[in-house]
Each structure stands twice: as C-alpha cells, then as structure tokens.
Design an enzyme around this catalytic site. Structure first.
Site, PDB file in Angstrom:
ATOM      1  N   GLY A  42      24.344  93.834 -19.916  1.00  0.00           N
ATOM      2  CA  GLY A  42      24.778  94.533 -18.698  1.00  0.00           C
ATOM      3  C   GLY A  42      26.191  94.139 -18.301  1.00  0.00           C
ATOM      4  O   GLY A  42      26.595  92.998 -18.441  1.00  0.00           O
ATOM      5  N   THR A  43      26.947  95.102 -17.831  1.00  0.00           N
ATOM      6  CA  THR A  43      28.287  94.919 -17.258  1.00  0.00           C
ATOM      7  C   THR A  43      28.472  96.048 -16.251  1.00  0.00           C
ATOM      8  O   THR A  43      27.705  97.006 -16.267  1.00  0.00           O
ATOM      9  CB  THR A  43      29.382  95.055 -18.333  1.00  0.00           C
ATOM     10  OG1 THR A  43      29.236  96.322 -18.969  1.00  0.00           O
ATOM     11  CG2 THR A  43      29.274  93.989 -19.391  1.00  0.00           C
ATOM     12  N   THR A  44      29.372  96.112 -15.394  1.00  0.00           N
ATOM     13  CA  THR A  44      30.464  95.241 -15.002  1.00  0.00           C
ATOM     14  C   THR A  44      30.251  94.886 -13.532  1.00  0.00           C
ATOM     15  O   THR A  44      29.745  95.704 -12.777  1.00  0.00           O
ATOM     16  CB  THR A  44      31.800  95.981 -15.194  1.00  0.00           C
ATOM     17  OG1 THR A  44      31.972  96.346 -16.554  1.00  0.00           O
ATOM     18  CG2 THR A  44      32.991  95.186 -14.700  1.00  0.00           C
ATOM     19  N   ASP A  59      27.922  98.095 -11.765  1.00  0.00           N
ATOM     20  CA  ASP A  59      27.568  99.390 -12.342  1.00  0.00           C
ATOM     21  C   ASP A  59      26.117  99.352 -12.808  1.00  0.00           C
ATOM     22  O   ASP A  59      25.473  98.308 -12.789  1.00  0.00           O
ATOM     23  CB  ASP A  59      28.518  99.745 -13.490  1.00  0.00           C
ATOM     24  CG  ASP A  59      28.147  99.021 -14.772  1.00  0.00           C
ATOM     25  OD1 ASP A  59      28.082  97.779 -14.748  1.00  0.00           O
ATOM     26  OD2 ASP A  59      27.909  99.692 -15.801  1.00  0.00           O
TER      27      ASP A  59
END
Length: 266
Positions: A42-44, A59
């Site tokens: 997962g990002t950001t 996000d």
C-alpha cells in the site's frame, strides 16, 4: 545433512545472513520474495500540520507487483483518541502492526490511568519497526507515519520512520510511499504556517491526485467510482475522519480549477 565447514578466510562470522549468503540460500530467498507478486503493498501517505492540528491522508490503492489488488484499502487509522498512524509497505504486516500498536496504547492508558505522551507513542512504534526488521530484510517492510495532537502545547506533531525503526520528527509535513516524491512536492509548494483545515484538505487531495498521475501504485480521488482518499484531522477534538461527501465536493471543485487552468494556458 552436515553443517558447512569454512576455511578461516571464508568464515562468514557470527551473522546468520552472512552464513545464508555463503551457502547460497540468501539470494534464493530474496529472489523468491521479489518475484512473488501475491504480496500486497500500500501507498501513498501524506501528513500535514495546520494551524489547529494535523491532517493525515492516504490513497486507497494497493498493488501486488504490477497489478492493482485492491482499490478501496484503508491506510489511515486512529492510534488512540488524539493520534493517528498511516501505513505504507507490505499491507499484511502493516495492518497487524497497527492493531498491536492500538492495543498497546490502550493497555498503557488503562494500567497507568493516563495516556502515553506523543514522544512515548512514537518511540513505541519505533521499537515495533525494529522488531519487524528481519521480516523487512525479506521484503516485508513497513514504513508508517505517526501524527498526533499535543494537548500541552496545543499543537500537532509529525513523526516519520525508516525501515530500521529510526524516528524523525518533521515540522510541517511528511509523506511516504512510492508516490511520496510527487506528493511532497505539491505540499512543499502550497503549504504555509498559517494554513487552516480547509486549505490542508485541499493540499492533501491535490498532492494525492498529482502523485497518482506520476506513480502507478498510487490511486487518486476517483469521481467515476466514488472512491476517495481516507482523510482525517487530529486536533483538540481528537481524531475525526473527513466524510466522503465533503471530499467529493472538494475534488469536483479541484478538478474544475485544474481544467480551467489548462484551458487558459492553451
């Protein structure tokens, strides 16, 4: 099976990772994990300090290799009443770490009768990252952001970490994840010491939108599918999530303004 025997010049020493490398297992393990596209990441994450506290935004996209595995993953969570944590990296270990972190803070408050200080909370999260370092060396790294409201000073504080558990306090904003470079650039250009909550929300949304334009692992606000970042404020009233309805309204205005700027330039 017998233990390997090394001559003095080739002795790997006391480190287990050196032994694995000498016998050829270290590279095989690393390659297996690097080529395993089933690990969800997962990002950001972006955190911004504003006049009355701090704002956290993440996000919703999670990726497995080059594939989008989830479009509605949540990456910003309350740590306790007056602090929050955002996660990037390997999703499974990150979410387990958040649950354990929440439990530890709640346990401390019940035992001691008062909550742990922000410094203590940040230090506790740092220790958890140090404990996860062996898994991080195998490709299951977790990089969180921690933010909270200091009731004594009536100000928000931001902490970022590295994969080894190093803890660093930031003054105005911090970002982590694959889209952090593009997101932090937007925040750096737009942030000021006098920015309020409304301005901080707009900055966070624009930062994630611009990051999604440059980084395929970052998902920006999606008006078509009704998917918006998780955005939460932490101030004297505690941790509170911003509603999707408000984020949708702000995104529509932001997209319209960007479109008008583009038309004026042409």
């Amino acid at each position: 099976m017998t233990l390997p025997i090394f001559s003095p010049p080739e002795d790997p020493g006391p480190r287990f990772f050196n032994l694995l490398q000498k016998v050829g297992f270290h590279n095989k393990i690393s390659e297996k994990i690097e080529n395993n596209n089933s690990i969800t990441h997962g990002t950001t994450i972006v955190a911004i300090r504003y006049s009355d506290g701090v704002l956290m935004a993440g996000d919703r996209r999670a990726t497995s290799g080059h594939l989008i595995s989830h479009k509605t993953m949540e990456k910003v969570f309350p740590a306790d009443a007056f602090s929050g944590v955002g996660i990037s990296g390997a999703a499974g270990p990150a979410m387990e770490m958040v649950k354990l972190f929440q439990l530890q803070l709640e346990h401390y408050e019940k035992v001691e009768g008062s909550p742990l200080s922000l410094e203590g909370k940040a230090n506790q999260l740092s220790l958890m990252l140090k404990g996860n370092f062996p898994a991080a060396m195998q490709g299951l790294g977790v990089i969180p952001i921690f933010a909270g409201y200091e009731e004594k000073t009536e100000q928000g504080r931001l902490f970022q970490f590295d994969i080894t558990g190093g803890r660093y306090e930031e003054k105005d904003f911090v970002s982590t994840g694959s889209g952090s470079l593009h997101a932090s650039t937007v925040v750096k250009l737009r942030h000021s010491s006098s920015v309020g909550l409304s301005g901080a929300i707009d900055i966070a949304l624009e930062a994630l939108l611009e990051a999604s334009e440059e980084d395929s692992a970052t998902g920006g606000p999606d008006l078509l599918r009704g998917i918006f970042p998780v955005v939460a404020k932490i101030d004297s009233n505690g941790f509170e999530r911003i509603s999707d309805e408000e984020l949708e309204s702000r995104t529509e205005i932001m997209v319209q303004n960007i479109s008008e700027r583009g038309n004026s330039q042409t």
